[in-house]
Design a protein around this motif. Structure first.
Motif, PDB file in Angstrom:
ATOM      1  N   LYS A   1     -36.308 -36.447 -24.031  1.00 27.08           N
ATOM      2  CA  LYS A   1     -35.233 -35.553 -24.475  1.00 27.08           C
ATOM      3  C   LYS A   1     -35.680 -34.097 -24.386  1.00 27.08           C
ATOM      4  N   TRP A   2     -36.873 -33.816 -24.883  1.00 31.90           N
ATOM      5  CA  TRP A   2     -37.355 -32.439 -24.862  1.00 31.90           C
ATOM      6  C   TRP A   2     -37.735 -31.990 -23.453  1.00 31.90           C
ATOM      7  N   MET A   3     -38.130 -32.938 -22.612  1.00 36.15           N
ATOM      8  CA  MET A   3     -38.388 -32.589 -21.220  1.00 36.15           C
ATOM      9  C   MET A   3     -37.099 -32.136 -20.534  1.00 36.15           C
ATOM     10  N   ILE A   4     -36.012 -32.862 -20.786  1.00 36.05           N
ATOM     11  CA  ILE A   4     -34.719 -32.487 -20.212  1.00 36.05           C
ATOM     12  C   ILE A   4     -34.308 -31.102 -20.702  1.00 36.05           C
ATOM     13  N   MET A   5     -34.432 -30.871 -21.992  1.00 33.56           N
ATOM     14  CA  MET A   5     -34.015 -29.590 -22.553  1.00 33.56           C
ATOM     15  C   MET A   5     -34.875 -28.455 -22.012  1.00 33.56           C
ATOM     16  N   SER A   6     -36.169 -28.681 -21.887  1.00 29.65           N
ATOM     17  CA  SER A   6     -37.059 -27.640 -21.358  1.00 29.65           C
ATOM     18  C   SER A   6     -36.698 -27.294 -19.923  1.00 29.65           C
ATOM     19  N   ARG A   7     -36.428 -28.319 -19.122  1.00 30.17           N
ATOM     20  CA  ARG A   7     -36.091 -28.084 -17.721  1.00 30.17           C
ATOM     21  C   ARG A   7     -34.736 -27.396 -17.591  1.00 30.17           C
ATOM     22  N   VAL A   8     -33.787 -27.758 -18.461  1.00 32.10           N
ATOM     23  CA  VAL A   8     -32.495 -27.074 -18.448  1.00 32.10           C
ATOM     24  C   VAL A   8     -32.675 -25.593 -18.763  1.00 32.10           C
ATOM     25  N   TRP A   9     -33.538 -25.298 -19.736  1.00 33.47           N
ATOM     26  CA  TRP A   9     -33.745 -23.894 -20.090  1.00 33.47           C
ATOM     27  C   TRP A   9     -34.444 -23.131 -18.977  1.00 33.47           C
ATOM     28  N   VAL A  10     -35.355 -23.757 -18.278  1.00 34.40           N
ATOM     29  CA  VAL A  10     -35.991 -23.092 -17.138  1.00 34.40           C
ATOM     30  C   VAL A  10     -34.940 -22.739 -16.092  1.00 34.40           C
ATOM     31  N   GLU A  11     -34.001 -23.649 -15.863  1.00 37.66           N
ATOM     32  CA  GLU A  11     -32.957 -23.367 -14.875  1.00 37.66           C
ATOM     33  C   GLU A  11     -31.978 -22.301 -15.356  1.00 37.66           C
ATOM     34  N   LEU A  12     -31.682 -22.293 -16.647  1.00 39.01           N
ATOM     35  CA  LEU A  12     -30.787 -21.266 -17.170  1.00 39.01           C
ATOM     36  C   LEU A  12     -31.413 -19.874 -17.040  1.00 39.01           C
TER      37      LEU A  12
ATOM     38  N   SER B   1     -22.113 -27.420 -16.141  1.00 41.91           N
ATOM     39  CA  SER B   1     -21.333 -27.226 -14.913  1.00 41.91           C
ATOM     40  C   SER B   1     -19.895 -26.837 -15.175  1.00 41.91           C
ATOM     41  N   ASP B   2     -19.327 -27.313 -16.275  1.00 44.25           N
ATOM     42  CA  ASP B   2     -17.894 -27.135 -16.519  1.00 44.25           C
ATOM     43  C   ASP B   2     -17.572 -26.016 -17.493  1.00 44.25           C
ATOM     44  N   VAL B   3     -18.552 -25.231 -17.871  1.00 48.25           N
ATOM     45  CA  VAL B   3     -18.308 -24.144 -18.827  1.00 48.25           C
ATOM     46  C   VAL B   3     -18.895 -22.860 -18.252  1.00 48.25           C
ATOM     47  N   PRO B   4     -18.390 -21.690 -18.671  1.00 51.65           N
ATOM     48  CA  PRO B   4     -18.982 -20.425 -18.220  1.00 51.65           C
ATOM     49  C   PRO B   4     -20.453 -20.335 -18.622  1.00 51.65           C
ATOM     50  N   TYR B   5     -21.193 -19.520 -17.905  1.00 45.10           N
ATOM     51  CA  TYR B   5     -22.637 -19.446 -18.119  1.00 45.10           C
ATOM     52  C   TYR B   5     -22.989 -18.990 -19.528  1.00 45.10           C
ATOM     53  N   ASP B   6     -22.304 -17.964 -20.038  1.00 42.74           N
ATOM     54  CA  ASP B   6     -22.634 -17.476 -21.380  1.00 42.74           C
ATOM     55  C   ASP B   6     -22.317 -18.526 -22.440  1.00 42.74           C
ATOM     56  N   GLU B   7     -21.255 -19.304 -22.230  1.00 39.88           N
ATOM     57  CA  GLU B   7     -20.947 -20.383 -23.167  1.00 39.88           C
ATOM     58  C   GLU B   7     -22.013 -21.464 -23.104  1.00 39.88           C
ATOM     59  N   SER B   8     -22.506 -21.731 -21.897  1.00 34.86           N
ATOM     60  CA  SER B   8     -23.571 -22.720 -21.745  1.00 34.86           C
ATOM     61  C   SER B   8     -24.827 -22.306 -22.508  1.00 34.86           C
ATOM     62  N   ILE B   9     -25.163 -21.025 -22.455  1.00 30.44           N
ATOM     63  CA  ILE B   9     -26.349 -20.556 -23.184  1.00 30.44           C
ATOM     64  C   ILE B   9     -26.169 -20.758 -24.684  1.00 30.44           C
ATOM     65  N   LEU B  10     -25.002 -20.388 -25.223  1.00 28.10           N
ATOM     66  CA  LEU B  10     -24.772 -20.549 -26.659  1.00 28.10           C
ATOM     67  C   LEU B  10     -24.768 -22.019 -27.071  1.00 28.10           C
TER      68      LEU B  10
ATOM     69  N   ILE C   1     -17.730 -13.067 -21.355  1.00 23.49           N
ATOM     70  CA  ILE C   1     -17.281 -12.563 -22.661  1.00 23.49           C
ATOM     71  C   ILE C   1     -18.279 -12.969 -23.735  1.00 23.49           C
ATOM     72  N   ALA C   2     -19.553 -12.850 -23.420  1.00 24.20           N
ATOM     73  CA  ALA C   2     -20.613 -13.325 -24.313  1.00 24.20           C
ATOM     74  C   ALA C   2     -20.539 -12.688 -25.687  1.00 24.20           C
ATOM     75  N   LYS C   3     -20.255 -11.378 -25.741  1.00 30.42           N
ATOM     76  CA  LYS C   3     -20.222 -10.684 -27.028  1.00 30.42           C
ATOM     77  C   LYS C   3     -19.120 -11.243 -27.920  1.00 30.42           C
ATOM     78  N   ILE C   4     -17.954 -11.511 -27.333  1.00 28.97           N
ATOM     79  CA  ILE C   4     -16.848 -12.082 -28.118  1.00 28.97           C
ATOM     80  C   ILE C   4     -17.202 -13.490 -28.568  1.00 28.97           C
ATOM     81  N   ARG C   5     -17.737 -14.280 -27.663  1.00 28.28           N
ATOM     82  CA  ARG C   5     -18.068 -15.668 -27.984  1.00 28.28           C
ATOM     83  C   ARG C   5     -19.158 -15.730 -29.065  1.00 28.28           C
TER      84      ARG C   5
END
Length: 775
Positions: free
Chosen positions: A709-720, A567-576, A636-640
């Motif tokens: 833990k992996w359920m949370i991560m999987s669901r986060v990735w589905v939302e991303l 929530s507190d970071v840009p989307y491309d930073e969240s993906i990385l 600025i995904a490419k720079i990041r």
């Protein structure tokens, strides 16, 4: 003084002058044959090399036909003394060949545009039609008055005009502006507000007690659907019928039209009743209808004059063959007569293949009624149609993954696949270490599946497994040799990277992961669960805009410590951040992924790990190599990405890490003390998130239940992925349909079917106002 002269031998010049026209025409015909067979597989091809070869054939087809027309026109205007005298003097034969090139410029039904942008160039093709038709007419008049093939030439000219006109019309109708106009409803001014208020003011001025009451206006959309939802599994033809119905409803997504909530409710009601596999089958066919509308002659052929013009052109070609067959050909050389018959029979064969393509297209199946109970007379045809559709159904093949867990991967043969069935993967740590490409699952070989089936029927299953083991050992040894030989190509690769770094990196480091049934079922259930809460436009918009926070707040337990990473970071930073964290956690558990406790739960934790890893690597691939799909959210995904890679390479070099030591690299990253965050000691000039991701991974590792833990991560990735899918431009999704398809496009269309997004904006429709005059 040394002089260097380059001259072409006379014999080669003579050969060129003799065969340039003949060779160009035959080459043009050969390209048409290639395109009609190979062009359809581009929507299901997994390798870019295949798509590149189709692109090359597509460009050469037009160039070869235009070049041949120019050669014929030039030979008629200015005969060369070195050219074949019999062919030069026989202008009527050249004039007869010229209309075939118009036929070739019309192209096969299977491809009118290679890219979405080609449809916007319909004016250029219209101009080309005028000029090429003029060139053919010029050649025809140059052969007068001694034209011995006048009537066959005229018939072929009209056939060529029809085919070239079909292609131009198809491009025109598929251009985005025309595509949008064809779906726009009649302008709706709404109720006559001015008239109502004039009457209201008049009655009030007459001091009459007047009030206005509002009643909803009956809407035509409230009528029952032509294809009401069905309970249970769908048969093959029902899949096509429902897919066509929803294609007609939601094709406006491509040009960003809005829809009513009645349309949303109908779609959501249908898909919530479906199994994950049936939903996948319907969406596959929907995307194929989009492909047919934008990149083939499908819409033109099925238009009002489509069939009549097609049979008219075919009739002209057949009549031409008959007239030429009975024509005296003593004045023509045998090779030229053979070329002419090749052109005629080739044109007829291409038309027959096009007719078969039309008959067995999904659009034709939409016109078939109730094939499950055919009449005795219709049994053979119904059996053929049902068998053909059954072959296009997703084939799932059990395949072991690297952790020993068995999953079903998509194994539909290339000729019957509706999309590539693959997911591209790019991994930051593997890229920085220059490790070899790897995947969790292997693509199943059709030959292996067939051999396994045959050996099983013969009762020789153990023999097959022994042969498989031997082949695996041989393949491993060959792979080791191949890896050692890679050093020989390093100078060439380094040279290419100076000019096309991204292309070389994609070739070297991007792997492909087969699409698994379990992954789709997980995605489907997650989006279905989210759609249950989307009852109002505001809720639907908020849910579709979730970037992982929905998954964290909806999960059991307190995960506020993780919310700041979405929530507190840009989307491309969240993906990385989540990509690196997923990789760190993935390699931390790689050794014990197949323990006995895991087997008791059907390997579900292993599957969740694979879901997270697959979606994580896929999103990094989109971020780095598909910037057009992520342009709305990339920042600025490419720079990041570049800053993070540089820090990772420096760190790996300091720890003397070598290629293919991915697990050790992850352990070294996690071993770094992060009590003080990197942003507090490094400043913000560098956008690297390497050790911020390490902090996130440590936060995730504090979860007591690994499966949770992996359920949370999987669901986060589905939302991303969902967030990116809903914010990607719709025409970009449509463009990817012709290049093998993307998983993110399936997210986009499934979200629309579930009513998630901002495109549903018509809630109540019109209201009817009534003036009430009291006593």
């Amino acid at each position: 003084m040394f002089k260097f002269s380059l001259s072409i031998p006379f014999n080669i010049k003579l050969l060129w002058d003799k065969w340039n026209i003949r060779g160009s025409i035959l080459f043009s015909l050969w390209l048409q044959v290639i395109l009609i067979f190979v062009a359809p597989i581009r929507k299901s091809a997994r390798k870019k090399l295949v798509i590149t070869l189709i692109w090359l054939a597509y460009l050469l087809a037009d160039a070869a036909a235009n070049f041949a027309v120019g050669l014929i026109s030039n030979s008629q205007r200015n005969p060369d003394k070195n050219s074949d005298p019999k062919l030069t003097q026989n202008g009527d034969l050249l004039a007869f060949w010229a209309p075939f090139l118009l036929l070739h410029l019309g192209g096969p039904d299977t491809i009118t545009a290679f890219a979405l942008e080609d449809n916007q160039l319909w004016q250029r093709h219209l101009l080309g039609l005028v000029f090429q038709a003029g060139a053919v007419i010029y050649v025809f008049f140059q052969s007068l008055p001694n034209h011995k093939l006048m009537f066959p030439t005229v018939l072929m000219f009209f056939a060529g005009i029809i085919k070239y006109g079909e292609r131009t019309l198809a491009l025109y109708r598929a251009s985005l502006d025309k595509f949008r106009d064809s779906m726009l409803k009649k302008p709706d001014p709404g109720p006559n507000y001015a008239k109502l208020m004039e009457e209201y003011a008049f009655k009030r001025s007459a001091e009459l007690p007047t009030t206005i009451t509002m009643t909803p206006e009956p809407d035509k959309e409230t009528r029952a659907s032509d294809t009401p939802p069905k309970e249970g599994d769908l048969n093959h033809l029902e899949v096509v019928h429902y897919a066509y119905h929803f294609f007609r409803t939601f094709r406006g997504l491509i040009v960003d039209l809005i829809f009513s909530f009645r349309e949303r409710d109908e779609s959501r009601d249908f898909f919530t009743r479906r199994s994950a596999e049936d939903a996948l089958r319907v969406i596959e066919v929907e995307l194929n209808f989009i492909y047919g509308s934008l990149y083939t002659k499908l819409e033109v052929v099925y238009s009002g004059l489509g069939f009549s013009s097609r049979f008219l052109a075919f009739g002209f070609t057949l009549a031409t063959l008959g007239l030429f067959y009975f024509k005296t050909k003593d004045d023509f050389r045998g090779v030229d007569v053979g070329i002419t018959y090749t052109l005629l029979l080739g044109a007829i064969a291409l038309d027959v293949i096009a007719l078969l393509t039309i008959i067995f297209s999904d659009r034709t199946f939409t016109q078939i009624k109730n094939p499950e109970r055919p009449s005795p007379k219709a049994l053979p045809a119904a059996f053929v149609f049902k068998t053909f559709l059954a072959l296009k159904k997703p084939w799932w093949y059990p395949c072991k993954c690297t952790s020993g867990c068995r999953q079903h991967v998509l194994a539909t043969p290339l000729a019957f696949r509706r999309w590539s069935g693959s997911i591209s993967s790019h991994n930051l740590i593997r890229y920085c270490l220059e490790s070899k490409k790897e995947s969790i699952h292997e693509f199943p070989s059709l030959s292996r599946i067939v051999c396994e089936y045959i050996f099983d029927l013969l009762g020789l299953k153990n023999v097959f497994h022994c042969l498989t083991k031997i082949c695996e050992v041989i393949g491993k040894n060959l792979g080791d040799i191949k890896e050692k030989l890679k050093i020989l190509r390093q100078p060439f690769i380094m040279f290419l990277r100076l000019f096309m770094e991204d292309t070389v990196d994609e070739f070297l480091f991007v792997s492909r992961e087969p699409f698994t049934k379990d992954l789709w079922e997980f995605i489907f259930e997650e989006l279905k669960k989210k759609s249950e809460f989307a009852d109002t436009p505001e809720t639907a918009k908020r849910i579709s805009s979730a970037r992982g926070d929905w998954a964290l707040t909806d999960s059991d337990g307190d995960h506020n410590n993780l919310l700041k990473y979405v929530s507190d970071v840009p989307y491309d930073e969240s993906i990385l951040l989540w990509h690196i964290a997923t990789d760190l956690c993935y390699h931390a558990e790689k050794e014990n992924g197949d323990n006995s406790a895991e087997k008791k739960n059907g390997g579900y934790r292993v599957k969740l790990r694979h879901f997270s890893k697959t979606l994580s690597d896929y999103m990094l691939y989109l971020l780095v190599f598909q910037p057009t799909m992520m342009s709305a959210v990339a920042g600025i995904a490419k720079i990041r990405f570049g800053d993070t890679c540089e820090e990772a390479k420096r760190f790996f070099k300091s720890r003397s890490l070598r290629p293919n030591e991915d697990k050790k690299a992850c352990e070294q990253i996690l071993s770094v003390n992060t009590d003080v965050g990197p942003e507090e000691v490094k400043g913000d000039r560098s956008k690297s998130v390497l050790f911020s991701a390490s902090i996130l991974a440590k936060e995730l590792e504090r979860e007591d239940d690994p499966e949770k833990k992996w359920m949370i991560m999987s669901r986060v990735w589905v939302e991303l992925v969902s967030y990116a899918a809903s914010h990607c431009r719709a025409n970009t999704h449509a463009a990817e349909v012709s290049k093998g398809g993307q998983l993110i496009t399936f997210f986009w269309l499934l979200m629309a079917q579930f009513g998630l997004g901002e495109q549903f904006q018509i809630n109540e429709g019109h209201a009817r106002a009534k003036l009430n005059v009291g006593k």
